[in-house]
Design a protein around this motif. Structure first.
Motif, PDB file in Angstrom:
ATOM      1  N   ILE A  45      28.470  54.940  13.593  1.00 35.80           N
ATOM      2  CA  ILE A  45      27.217  55.100  13.282  1.00 35.80           C
ATOM      3  C   ILE A  45      26.465  56.257  13.560  1.00 35.80           C
ATOM      4  CG2 ILE A  45      25.116  53.855  13.243  1.00 35.80           C
ATOM      5  CD1 ILE A  45      26.484  51.297  13.545  1.00 35.80           C
ATOM      6  N   ARG A  46      25.933  56.921  12.747  1.00 34.61           N
ATOM      7  CA  ARG A  46      24.994  58.009  13.232  1.00 34.61           C
ATOM      8  C   ARG A  46      23.660  57.375  13.023  1.00 34.61           C
ATOM      9  NH1 ARG A  46      25.142  63.459   9.944  1.00 34.61           N
ATOM     10  NH2 ARG A  46      27.313  62.890  10.479  1.00 34.61           N
ATOM     11  N   ALA A  47      22.773  57.631  14.402  1.00 36.86           N
ATOM     12  CA  ALA A  47      21.315  57.250  14.269  1.00 36.86           C
ATOM     13  C   ALA A  47      20.588  58.614  14.304  1.00 36.86           C
ATOM     14  CB  ALA A  47      21.122  56.537  15.468  1.00 36.86           C
ATOM     15  N   LEU A  48      19.494  58.726  13.256  1.00 39.60           N
ATOM     16  CA  LEU A  48      18.887  59.802  13.131  1.00 39.60           C
ATOM     17  C   LEU A  48      17.278  59.249  13.402  1.00 39.60           C
ATOM     18  CD1 LEU A  48      20.379  61.343  10.089  1.00 39.60           C
ATOM     19  CD2 LEU A  48      20.762  62.079  12.073  1.00 39.60           C
ATOM     20  N   PHE A  49      16.649  60.144  14.294  1.00 41.00           N
ATOM     21  CA  PHE A  49      15.395  59.661  14.499  1.00 41.00           C
ATOM     22  C   PHE A  49      14.213  60.634  14.124  1.00 41.00           C
ATOM     23  CE2 PHE A  49      11.434  60.226  17.487  1.00 41.00           C
ATOM     24  CZ  PHE A  49      11.281  58.804  17.278  1.00 41.00           C
ATOM     25  N   TYR A  50      13.545  59.998  13.348  1.00 39.55           N
ATOM     26  CA  TYR A  50      12.478  61.000  12.623  1.00 39.55           C
ATOM     27  C   TYR A  50      11.099  60.635  13.036  1.00 39.55           C
ATOM     28  CZ  TYR A  50      15.912  61.266   8.818  1.00 39.55           C
ATOM     29  OH  TYR A  50      17.250  61.616   8.246  1.00 39.55           O
ATOM     30  N   GLN A  51      10.314  61.788  13.588  1.00 41.19           N
ATOM     31  CA  GLN A  51       9.314  61.636  14.052  1.00 41.19           C
ATOM     32  C   GLN A  51       8.159  62.275  13.517  1.00 41.19           C
ATOM     33  OE1 GLN A  51       8.693  63.342  17.881  1.00 41.19           O
ATOM     34  NE2 GLN A  51       6.845  62.692  18.615  1.00 41.19           N
ATOM     35  N   CYS A  52       7.243  61.358  12.897  1.00 39.93           N
ATOM     36  CA  CYS A  52       6.029  61.874  12.156  1.00 39.93           C
ATOM     37  C   CYS A  52       4.877  62.402  12.761  1.00 39.93           C
ATOM     38  CB  CYS A  52       5.853  60.811  10.948  1.00 39.93           C
ATOM     39  SG  CYS A  52       7.131  60.148   9.892  1.00 39.93           S
ATOM     40  N   LYS A  53       4.269  63.204  12.227  1.00 33.73           N
ATOM     41  CA  LYS A  53       3.350  63.895  12.945  1.00 33.73           C
ATOM     42  C   LYS A  53       1.825  63.617  12.338  1.00 33.73           C
ATOM     43  CE  LYS A  53       5.912  66.475  15.852  1.00 33.73           C
ATOM     44  NZ  LYS A  53       5.833  66.024  17.341  1.00 33.73           N
ATOM     45  N   GLU A  54       2.107  62.835  11.194  1.00 27.61           N
ATOM     46  CA  GLU A  54       0.740  62.675  10.437  1.00 27.61           C
ATOM     47  C   GLU A  54       0.431  61.443  11.000  1.00 27.61           C
ATOM     48  OE1 GLU A  54       1.555  62.542   6.570  1.00 27.61           O
ATOM     49  OE2 GLU A  54       2.742  64.286   6.537  1.00 27.61           O
ATOM     50  N   LEU A  55      -1.121  61.013  10.747  1.00 25.96           N
ATOM     51  CA  LEU A  55      -1.861  59.965  11.458  1.00 25.96           C
ATOM     52  C   LEU A  55      -1.466  58.693  10.602  1.00 25.96           C
ATOM     53  CD1 LEU A  55      -5.230  61.477  12.100  1.00 25.96           C
ATOM     54  CD2 LEU A  55      -3.499  60.765  13.858  1.00 25.96           C
ATOM     55  N   ASN A  56      -1.005  58.939   9.388  1.00 27.26           N
ATOM     56  CA  ASN A  56      -0.937  57.829   8.558  1.00 27.26           C
ATOM     57  C   ASN A  56       0.584  57.099   8.589  1.00 27.26           C
ATOM     58  OD1 ASN A  56      -3.429  57.566   7.670  1.00 27.26           O
ATOM     59  ND2 ASN A  56      -3.135  58.668   5.794  1.00 27.26           N
ATOM     60  N   SER A  57       1.510  57.949   9.240  1.00 28.16           N
ATOM     61  CA  SER A  57       2.778  57.681   9.398  1.00 28.16           C
ATOM     62  C   SER A  57       3.237  57.131  10.503  1.00 28.16           C
ATOM     63  CB  SER A  57       3.821  58.934   8.946  1.00 28.16           C
ATOM     64  OG  SER A  57       3.291  59.358   7.735  1.00 28.16           O
ATOM     65  N   ALA A  58       4.493  56.734  10.671  1.00 24.60           N
ATOM     66  CA  ALA A  58       5.331  56.074  11.881  1.00 24.60           C
ATOM     67  C   ALA A  58       6.561  56.592  11.936  1.00 24.60           C
ATOM     68  CB  ALA A  58       5.354  54.609  11.902  1.00 24.60           C
ATOM     69  N   SER A  59       7.180  56.789  13.248  1.00 28.68           N
ATOM     70  CA  SER A  59       8.555  57.384  13.531  1.00 28.68           C
ATOM     71  C   SER A  59       9.333  56.157  13.209  1.00 28.68           C
ATOM     72  CB  SER A  59       8.613  57.783  15.031  1.00 28.68           C
ATOM     73  OG  SER A  59       7.529  58.858  15.302  1.00 28.68           O
ATOM     74  N   TYR A  60      10.671  56.377  12.816  1.00 23.25           N
ATOM     75  CA  TYR A  60      11.480  55.489  12.559  1.00 23.25           C
ATOM     76  C   TYR A  60      12.857  56.168  12.445  1.00 23.25           C
ATOM     77  CZ  TYR A  60      11.945  58.129   7.983  1.00 23.25           C
ATOM     78  OH  TYR A  60      12.289  58.977   7.106  1.00 23.25           O
TER      79      TYR A  60
END
Length: 66
Positions: A45-60
Motif C-alpha cells: 500500500i502507498r499512503a499519500l498525505f495531502y495537506q490543504c492550505k485553504e480554510l474550507n478544506s481538510a488534510s487527508y
C-alpha cells in the motif's frame, strides 16, 4: 496490517466498550479496504498525505495498492 486490523475488530466486537473507547476500534474504511485488497493480491500500500492550505478544506490521506 491485515491481521492486526482483524484482531482489533474481533476484540472490539467481544468487549463492551464505552463510546469513546469504541472510536479507537474502527480503522478508516478506506485504509481497511486497501489493506484487505493488498493482502489478497499480495501487494503493498502507498499512503499519500495531502495537506490543504485553504480554510474550507481538510488534510487527508489517499491509499492505493501498488
Amino acid at each position: 496490517m491485515y491481521a492486526a486490523i482483524q484482531n482489533i475488530d474481533d476484540v472490539c466486537n467481544i468487549l463492551p466498550l464505552s463510546y469513546w473507547a469504541g472510536l479507537g476500534c474502527s480503522a478508516n474504511p478506506t485504509l481497511e479496504d486497501a489493506v484487505a485488497q493488498a493482502h489478497y493480491q499480495g501487494k503493498r500500500i502507498r499512503a499519500l498525505f495531502y495537506q490543504c492550505k485553504e480554510l474550507n478544506s481538510a488534510s487527508y490521506y489517499s491509499y492505493e495498492v501498488i
